[in-house]
Design a protein around this motif. Structure first.
Motif, PDB file in Angstrom:
ATOM      1  N   ASP A 182       0.860  -1.177   0.000  1.00  0.00           N
ATOM      2  CA  ASP A 182       0.000   0.000   0.000  1.00  0.00           C
ATOM      3  C   ASP A 182       0.901   1.234   0.000  1.00  0.00           C
ATOM      4  O   ASP A 182       2.027   1.193   0.512  1.00  0.00           O
ATOM      5  CB  ASP A 182      -0.891  -0.011   1.235  1.00  0.00           C
ATOM      6  N   VAL A 184      -0.189   4.569   1.113  1.00  0.00           N
ATOM      7  CA  VAL A 184      -0.462   5.412   2.271  1.00  0.00           C
ATOM      8  C   VAL A 184      -0.413   4.566   3.538  1.00  0.00           C
ATOM      9  O   VAL A 184      -1.285   3.730   3.774  1.00  0.00           O
ATOM     10  CB  VAL A 184      -1.827   6.102   2.128  1.00  0.00           C
ATOM     11  N   ASP A 190       6.380   5.978   3.771  1.00  0.00           N
ATOM     12  CA  ASP A 190       5.195   5.438   3.096  1.00  0.00           C
ATOM     13  C   ASP A 190       5.618   4.392   2.065  1.00  0.00           C
ATOM     14  O   ASP A 190       6.811   4.073   1.920  1.00  0.00           O
ATOM     15  CB  ASP A 190       4.365   6.549   2.456  1.00  0.00           C
ATOM     16  N   THR A 211      -3.220   1.902  -4.067  1.00  0.00           N
ATOM     17  CA  THR A 211      -3.758   3.018  -3.295  1.00  0.00           C
ATOM     18  C   THR A 211      -5.167   3.344  -3.754  1.00  0.00           C
ATOM     19  O   THR A 211      -5.543   3.054  -4.892  1.00  0.00           O
ATOM     20  CB  THR A 211      -2.882   4.280  -3.438  1.00  0.00           C
ATOM     21  N   ALA A 216      -1.979  10.243  -4.138  1.00  0.00           N
ATOM     22  CA  ALA A 216      -0.895   9.277  -3.952  1.00  0.00           C
ATOM     23  C   ALA A 216      -0.540   8.613  -5.270  1.00  0.00           C
ATOM     24  O   ALA A 216       0.629   8.387  -5.579  1.00  0.00           O
ATOM     25  CB  ALA A 216      -1.295   8.232  -2.915  1.00  0.00           C
TER      26      ALA A 216
END
Length: 246
Positions: A182, A184, A190, A211, A216
């Motif tokens: 992922d 976030v 991150d 995401t 993002a």
């Protein structure tokens, strides 16, 4: 999955109908959503007289992780897997429901020509099956459990870590064939920063990012392949297969 879903919709008993028939050119196609498979085709219909589905949920019923069941009673992957399988096979699926009257699911699939031998069927299974160990980086345990279920359905072995720091440690161990992270996530790093570090240290290790946030996704640009949430099972399968081929 369709039968189990129907059973859950009939907590006080009920009836379940399963039927199949050949689809003909004369049959109307207006009731089937999406691109209709080439003819000849076959129809598989599953119908129950259970509690039914509220109209507001019909547009999201095939989305991964969507469920009306309480926590611990379902991951919301059953109908998503049906949708993914049907579309991978070149078919379509439609769901119709009314509260108090039950639910009907119609699956239309292209009909195979000729007869498959056991050897041919085994070869097809092997072609569809994907293998290897995926490092799943996801901070939400419920989402991680559901994602791991999808990956295992596709044939992968899954190692789950909850953050980027743990992922960097895991990558240094043997046996990781692909990283699925992922973007976030909480913490000092991150998913995008994690991917850049891994790419620098292990340039040959495939990385797929996911995401649900448009910003993002914009930040990733063309650095890494990205899978937008919510994704269907066949989209995940195709994205991972493209990485391992490339």
């Amino acid at each position: 999955n369709l039968v189990m879903n129907a059973a859950d919709a009939m907590p006080h008993n009920g009836h379940l109908w399963c039927s199949t028939h050949h689809v003909t050119e004369a049959e109307t196609l207006a009731h089937v959503q999406g691109t209709f498979p080439r003819l000849p085709a076959v129809c598989v219909a599953i119908r129950d007289n259970g509690i039914g589905i509220p109209e507001r949920h019909l547009g999201t019923i095939f989305d991964p992780f969507f469920t009306t069941k309480p926590v611990g009673k379902g991951t919301g992957l059953g109908l998503s897997q049906v949708h993914g399988f049907v579309h991978q096979a070149g078919g379509t699926v439609k769901i119709a429901s009314a509260l108090g009257q039950g639910t009907a699911v119609t699956v239309v699939l292209p009909r195979a020509a000729g007869v498959f031998t056991n050897a041919a069927a085994g070869g097809a299974d092997e072609e569809m099956k994907q293998t290897g160990t995926v490092l799943l980086v996801e901070d939400n345990p419920d989402v991680a459990s559901a994602s791991a279920g999808l990956l295992e359905q596709l044939g992968y072995t899954v190692r789950w870590v909850p953050n980027a720091d743990a992922a960097l440690e895991a990558v240094e161990q043997d046996g990781i064939d692909l990283v699925f992270s992922d973007i976030v996530m909480p913490g000092r790093m991150d998913g995008l920063a994690l991917a850049r570090i891994i790419k620098q240290k292990h340039p040959g290790l495939p990385i797929l990012l996911a995401t649900g946030y448009s910003q993002a996704a914009q930040d990733v640009r063309f650095d890494f392949p990205i899978l937008r949430k919510p994704y269907q099972m066949h989209e995940l399968s195709q994205a991972l297969a493209a990485l391992t081929r490339g």
